[in-house]
Design an enzyme around this catalytic site. Structure first.
Site, PDB file in Angstrom:
ATOM      1  N   PRO A  86      19.994  14.880  -0.048  1.00 46.29           N
ATOM      2  CA  PRO A  86      21.266  14.704   0.674  1.00 46.29           C
ATOM      3  C   PRO A  86      21.911  13.342   0.410  1.00 46.29           C
ATOM      4  CG  PRO A  86      19.510  15.434   2.172  1.00 46.29           C
ATOM      5  CD  PRO A  86      18.864  15.110   0.860  1.00 46.29           C
ATOM      6  N   GLU A 113      10.511  16.452   3.949  1.00 45.62           N
ATOM      7  CA  GLU A 113      11.493  15.361   4.047  1.00 45.62           C
ATOM      8  C   GLU A 113      11.766  14.734   2.679  1.00 45.62           C
ATOM      9  OE1 GLU A 113      12.916  14.349   7.290  1.00 45.62           O
ATOM     10  OE2 GLU A 113      12.069  16.339   7.645  1.00 45.62           O
ATOM     11  N   ARG A 155      27.600  28.480 -16.953  1.00 39.02           N
ATOM     12  CA  ARG A 155      28.870  29.102 -17.336  1.00 39.02           C
ATOM     13  C   ARG A 155      29.686  28.234 -18.287  1.00 39.02           C
ATOM     14  NH1 ARG A 155      33.233  27.298 -14.749  1.00 39.02           N
ATOM     15  NH2 ARG A 155      34.466  29.168 -15.007  1.00 39.02           N
ATOM     16  N   ASP A 170      39.506  25.333 -15.639  1.00 43.01           N
ATOM     17  CA  ASP A 170      39.180  25.432 -14.216  1.00 43.01           C
ATOM     18  C   ASP A 170      39.865  24.364 -13.371  1.00 43.01           C
ATOM     19  OD1 ASP A 170      37.536  27.409 -15.091  1.00 43.01           O
ATOM     20  OD2 ASP A 170      35.675  26.322 -14.746  1.00 43.01           O
TER      21      ASP A 170
HETATM   22  C1  JDK Z   1      16.453  18.350  -1.260  1.00 43.26           C
HETATM   23  C2  JDK Z   1      14.095  18.426   1.479  1.00 43.26           C
HETATM   24  C3  JDK Z   1      15.490  18.726   3.494  1.00 43.26           C
HETATM   25  C4  JDK Z   1      15.698  16.213   3.468  1.00 43.26           C
HETATM   26  C5  JDK Z   1      16.138  13.647   6.192  1.00 43.26           C
HETATM   27  C6  JDK Z   1      18.558  13.747   5.924  1.00 43.26           C
HETATM   28  C7  JDK Z   1      20.043  12.357   7.326  1.00 43.26           C
HETATM   29  C8  JDK Z   1      17.544  12.244   7.511  1.00 43.26           C
HETATM   30  C9  JDK Z   1      15.819  17.377   5.557  1.00 43.26           C
HETATM   31  N1  JDK Z   1      23.305  18.317  -0.753  1.00 43.26           N
HETATM   32  C10 JDK Z   1      22.063  18.502  -0.210  1.00 43.26           C
HETATM   33  N2  JDK Z   1      21.877  18.775   1.062  1.00 43.26           N
HETATM   34  N3  JDK Z   1      20.586  18.864   1.319  1.00 43.26           N
HETATM   35  C11 JDK Z   1      19.903  18.631   0.184  1.00 43.26           C
HETATM   36  C12 JDK Z   1      18.452  18.605   0.085  1.00 43.26           C
HETATM   37  C13 JDK Z   1      17.674  18.686   1.260  1.00 43.26           C
HETATM   38  C14 JDK Z   1      16.294  18.572   1.146  1.00 43.26           C
HETATM   39  C15 JDK Z   1      15.673  18.402  -0.089  1.00 43.26           C
HETATM   40  C16 JDK Z   1      17.830  18.451  -1.150  1.00 43.26           C
HETATM   41  C17 JDK Z   1      14.294  18.315   0.140  1.00 43.26           C
HETATM   42  N4  JDK Z   1      15.294  18.575   2.086  1.00 43.26           N
HETATM   43  C18 JDK Z   1      15.664  17.389   4.187  1.00 43.26           C
HETATM   44  C19 JDK Z   1      15.873  15.012   4.134  1.00 43.26           C
HETATM   45  C20 JDK Z   1      15.987  14.971   5.501  1.00 43.26           C
HETATM   46  N5  JDK Z   1      17.424  13.559   6.850  1.00 43.26           N
HETATM   47  C21 JDK Z   1      19.899  13.659   6.609  1.00 43.26           C
HETATM   48  C22 JDK Z   1      18.872  12.139   8.277  1.00 43.26           C
HETATM   49  C23 JDK Z   1      15.973  16.165   6.209  1.00 43.26           C
HETATM   50  C24 JDK Z   1      20.821  18.395  -0.806  1.00 43.26           C
END
Ligand code: JDK
Length: 254
Positions: A86, A113, A155, A170
């Site tokens: 994220p 996490e 694609r 696009d």
């Molecule tokens: C890879 C695990 C779930 C990760 C910690 C984050 C702020 C702290 C849950 N664009 C996008 N959105 N989500 C992802 C993604 C989530 C993932 C993983 C990608 C691996 N997770 C996860 C981190 C947290 N948390 C938000 C507070 C919670 C990619």
């Protein structure tokens, strides 16, 4: 293009057998190799996670397992390594175009996490590493993000789109239509449930059709994504069209 994916849920990638990506794989344009991360876990329970140092909620993926898996998959090679998170760099059409030019991508979608950060330090120094986000929302893991990125990249590969119309047309392709959203599209019948196809599209007048399409793209972009419009890229005809949206009583132009 070769794409490796290391995941504790390789079955999540079943959609890669379908449709456009299935055909690209059948044609040999796309060589996708899925790997079960747990095969590199050697304890009886195939453990891939552990509690976080410093405390706190959730679990963190162990570095040794990821290290062994990545080392085995890459061998002597050096793919571009893509780790969804994220907190990553935004994945955009420009990034999809960059990836489509690579011969080899390795995706490392995590769960829990995320992965022990030392893995990113280690491979950030050995490979070209991208930590990427597909949008500002939190998924349960990286797998869905990897599917999204593989589809966006696949694609763009030469020979994948059946249609010769190139993907550089696009909405979000840098340089194409200067980043306007796509306008409305129609097919037969000419009247459906009383709704008519705009007459200009039936006229056969290619100049008028092109102008109408651009006007509709401008209208829709002003309404939905005004930040995409760059003043410097507007012609006199564009400005005239935008002024006329006001006269239409369109909520857009104000
Ligand atoms: C890879 C695990 C779930 C990760 C910690 C984050 C702020 C702290 C849950 N664009 C996008 N959105 N989500 C992802 C993604 C989530 C993932 C993983 C990608 C691996 N997770 C996860 C981190 C947290 N948390 C938000 C507070 C919670 C990619």
């Amino acid at each position: 293009m070769r794409i490796d994916v290391i995941s504790i849920f390789p079955e999540y990638f079943a959609p890669l057998d379908v449709s456009l990506m299935g055909k690209a794989r059948a044609k040999g344009i796309l060589d996708v190799r899925l790997h079960q991360l747990r095969e590199w876990a050697h304890d009886v329970h195939k453990t891939v996670d552990d509690t976080p140092y410093g405390g706190g909620p959730g679990m963190v993926m162990k570095p040794e397992i990821w290290g062994a898996a990545i080392d085995d998959v890459i061998g002597e090679g050096s793919p571009r390594l893509v780790v969804p998170t994220p907190s990553g760099r935004p994945f955009t059409q420009a990034v999809a175009l960059e990836y489509a030019a690579e011969p080899w991508l390795l995706f490392a979608p995590a769960r829990y996490e995320g992965i022990d950060s030392r893995v990113m330090i280690e491979y950030g120094s050995r490979l070209r590493l991208d930590e990427v986000s597909i949008g500002d929302y939190v998924l349960a893991g990286g797998e869905a993000a990897v599917l999204v990125m593989i589809e966006a990249v696949a694609r763009l590969l030469p020979g994948v789109l059946g249609n010769a119309v190139s993907a550089v047309d696009d909405s979000f392709a840098p340089g194409a239509m200067e980043n306007l959203l796509e306008g409305p599209v129609f097919t037969k019948p000419p009247v459906w449930r009383g709704h008519e196809v705009p007459e200009v599209l039936l006229s056969g007048h290619h100049g008028k059709i092109a102008r109408w399409r651009r006007d509709e793209a401008l209208r829709r972009t002003l309404l939905k994504r005004p930040e995409l419009i760059e003043r410097g890229e507007l012609s006199a005809a564009d400005l005239k069209a935008i002024a006329s949206f006001r006269a239409d009583g369109d909520p857009v132009a104000d």
